[in-house]
Design a protein around this motif. Sequence first.
Motif, short mmCIF file in Angstrom:
data_model
loop_
_atom_site.label_atom_id
_atom_site.label_comp_id
_atom_site.label_asym_id
_atom_site.label_seq_id
_atom_site.Cartn_x
_atom_site.Cartn_y
_atom_site.Cartn_z
N LEU A 84 -20.95 -30.58 -13.92
CA LEU A 84 -20.72 -29.38 -13.11
C LEU A 84 -20.33 -28.24 -14.04
O LEU A 84 -19.33 -28.31 -14.73
CB LEU A 84 -19.60 -29.63 -12.10
N MET A 85 -21.15 -27.19 -14.09
CA MET A 85 -20.85 -25.98 -14.84
C MET A 85 -20.50 -24.89 -13.82
O MET A 85 -21.19 -24.74 -12.81
CB MET A 85 -22.06 -25.55 -15.66
N ALA A 86 -19.41 -24.16 -14.07
CA ALA A 86 -18.97 -23.17 -13.08
C ALA A 86 -18.31 -21.98 -13.74
O ALA A 86 -17.72 -22.09 -14.81
CB ALA A 86 -18.02 -23.82 -12.08
N VAL A 87 -18.40 -20.84 -13.06
CA VAL A 87 -17.70 -19.62 -13.43
C VAL A 87 -16.77 -19.27 -12.28
O VAL A 87 -17.17 -19.28 -11.12
CB VAL A 87 -18.68 -18.45 -13.67
N SER A 88 -15.50 -18.98 -12.60
CA SER A 88 -14.52 -18.62 -11.56
C SER A 88 -14.08 -17.18 -11.74
O SER A 88 -14.22 -16.59 -12.81
CB SER A 88 -13.31 -19.54 -11.62
N ASP A 89 -13.48 -16.63 -10.68
CA ASP A 89 -12.89 -15.30 -10.77
C ASP A 89 -11.42 -15.40 -11.14
O ASP A 89 -10.91 -16.49 -11.46
CB ASP A 89 -13.11 -14.53 -9.46
N ALA A 90 -10.70 -14.30 -11.09
CA ALA A 90 -9.30 -14.29 -11.50
C ALA A 90 -8.40 -15.05 -10.55
O ALA A 90 -7.27 -15.41 -10.90
CB ALA A 90 -8.81 -12.84 -11.63
N ASP A 91 -8.86 -15.31 -9.33
CA ASP A 91 -8.08 -16.03 -8.33
C ASP A 91 -8.50 -17.48 -8.20
O ASP A 91 -8.16 -18.15 -7.21
CB ASP A 91 -8.21 -15.33 -6.98
N SER A 92 -9.26 -17.98 -9.18
CA SER A 92 -9.71 -19.38 -9.21
C SER A 92 -10.61 -19.74 -8.04
O SER A 92 -10.61 -20.88 -7.55
CB SER A 92 -8.51 -20.34 -9.28
N CYS A 93 -11.39 -18.77 -7.57
CA CYS A 93 -12.50 -19.04 -6.67
C CYS A 93 -13.78 -19.09 -7.50
O CYS A 93 -13.92 -18.33 -8.46
CB CYS A 93 -12.62 -17.96 -5.61
N PHE A 94 -14.68 -19.96 -7.16
CA PHE A 94 -15.92 -20.09 -7.92
C PHE A 94 -16.87 -18.94 -7.59
O PHE A 94 -17.02 -18.54 -6.44
CB PHE A 94 -16.60 -21.43 -7.62
N ILE A 95 -17.51 -18.41 -8.66
CA ILE A 95 -18.48 -17.33 -8.50
C ILE A 95 -19.90 -17.87 -8.65
O ILE A 95 -20.79 -17.57 -7.85
CB ILE A 95 -18.27 -16.23 -9.56
N LEU A 96 -20.12 -18.65 -9.71
CA LEU A 96 -21.43 -19.22 -10.02
C LEU A 96 -21.24 -20.70 -10.31
O LEU A 96 -20.27 -21.09 -10.97
CB LEU A 96 -22.06 -18.54 -11.23
N VAL A 97 -22.17 -21.54 -9.84
CA VAL A 97 -22.08 -22.98 -10.11
C VAL A 97 -23.46 -23.53 -10.44
O VAL A 97 -24.48 -23.02 -9.99
CB VAL A 97 -21.47 -23.76 -8.92
N ASP A 98 -23.47 -24.58 -11.25
CA ASP A 98 -24.69 -25.30 -11.58
C ASP A 98 -24.31 -26.77 -11.69
O ASP A 98 -23.61 -27.17 -12.62
CB ASP A 98 -25.25 -24.79 -12.92
N CYS A 99 -24.73 -27.57 -10.73
CA CYS A 99 -24.30 -28.97 -10.66
C CYS A 99 -25.51 -29.90 -10.71
O CYS A 99 -26.51 -29.64 -10.05
CB CYS A 99 -23.52 -29.22 -9.37
N GLY A 100 -25.40 -30.98 -11.50
CA GLY A 100 -26.41 -32.03 -11.44
C GLY A 100 -27.11 -32.36 -12.73
O GLY A 100 -27.96 -33.26 -12.75
N GLN A 101 -26.80 -31.69 -13.85
CA GLN A 101 -27.45 -32.03 -15.10
C GLN A 101 -27.03 -33.42 -15.57
O GLN A 101 -25.94 -33.90 -15.26
CB GLN A 101 -27.13 -30.99 -16.17
N TYR A 102 -27.91 -34.04 -16.36
CA TYR A 102 -27.64 -35.39 -16.86
C TYR A 102 -26.38 -35.41 -17.72
O TYR A 102 -26.15 -34.54 -18.55
CB TYR A 102 -28.81 -35.88 -17.71
N GLY A 103 -25.58 -36.46 -17.55
CA GLY A 103 -24.38 -36.61 -18.36
C GLY A 103 -24.65 -36.79 -19.83
O GLY A 103 -23.79 -36.48 -20.67
N ARG A 104 -25.85 -37.26 -20.19
CA ARG A 104 -26.14 -37.54 -21.60
C ARG A 104 -26.38 -36.27 -22.41
O ARG A 104 -26.19 -36.27 -23.63
CB ARG A 104 -27.39 -38.45 -21.69
N ILE A 105 -26.79 -35.18 -21.76
CA ILE A 105 -27.09 -33.96 -22.49
C ILE A 105 -25.87 -33.52 -23.27
O ILE A 105 -24.74 -33.56 -22.77
CB ILE A 105 -27.54 -32.85 -21.53
N SER A 106 -26.06 -33.10 -24.50
CA SER A 106 -24.93 -32.64 -25.31
C SER A 106 -24.26 -31.48 -24.59
O SER A 106 -24.89 -30.73 -23.85
CB SER A 106 -25.41 -32.18 -26.69
#
Length: 301
Positions: A84-106
């Motif tokens: 799970l890759m994510a960007v949050s704002d100053a209040d710890s709410c998520f702005i952008l998310v990208d979920c599901g890439q393989y765990g093996r990827i560096s």
Amino acid sequence: MSRRSITRHIYQTYQVLWDVLQPLELKPPTKDQWFKIARRFGDLWDFPFAVGAIDGKHIALNHNAPTKSGSMYYCYKGFPSIVLMAVSDADSCFILVDCGQYGRISDAGVYRTSQISKLLKEGKLNIPTSEFKVNSTRKTIPFMIVGDEAFPLKTYLLKPYAAKTLDQEKRIYNYRHSRARRTVECAFGILAKKFEIFQRPLRVEPDKAVLLTNAALVLHNFIRRRDGRMVDRTADVTYEVVEGQGRGMFPLEAPTHGGRPSAEAMAIRDSVKTFFNDPQGGTVPWQHENVFRNVIANEID
């Protein structure tokens, strides 16, 4: 109802939650909204150039990887995971998310191949630029995302200075950078605390883990924006962080080496460093005390 029918309805509900709430709770910000996010970073965390903090987590799976997937899902911990890759704002709410890439990827590759990286690189997020005075000289410093050592240094993505190169001014920059960046760590911590299923490996297949995680992300924003924002702008520690986050979420590993950043990216970081160390610019009263108290404590240890 049979267990199979209940399971099917549960995952259909996850999909409905995402479809309905994503346009409301995870819609990419407009230009005016980016300005508001930057203002919050300035007011709460004294980093007026930031419009987001980025981080990633491996979400552990307690399930055999799909047939014919080989070792693609097995992360550096030795078990299946999705990222799970994510960007949050100053209040710890998520702005952008990208979920599901393989765990093996560096871990460096996870960012490079993510949709977030693509949107930032191509300038499709409408992030504005602005001008700030440093030493009474007007310099143009663009708004940027802040990340840790696992991410590359870009003109739109700043990372801390390497530990082996630190002097007094760089230590202060790293401290200020860390205060802003921890908002995304807190977002993950709050997510794991609110939805305790993330404190242990998920007993589902990868595609269902993505559905579950996406539903939790939009619910996180929905709840947080209605329950209130628990922040302490002067805190030297993160708030609501689940230490270790059980065995369900693990941080990305910083790469052992990476490409050399551009001169422009290094110059932007140096300009921000100058601003944070300029008495006429963006210094805060407690930064020297906090920075060098930690330095002395580390040296004693």
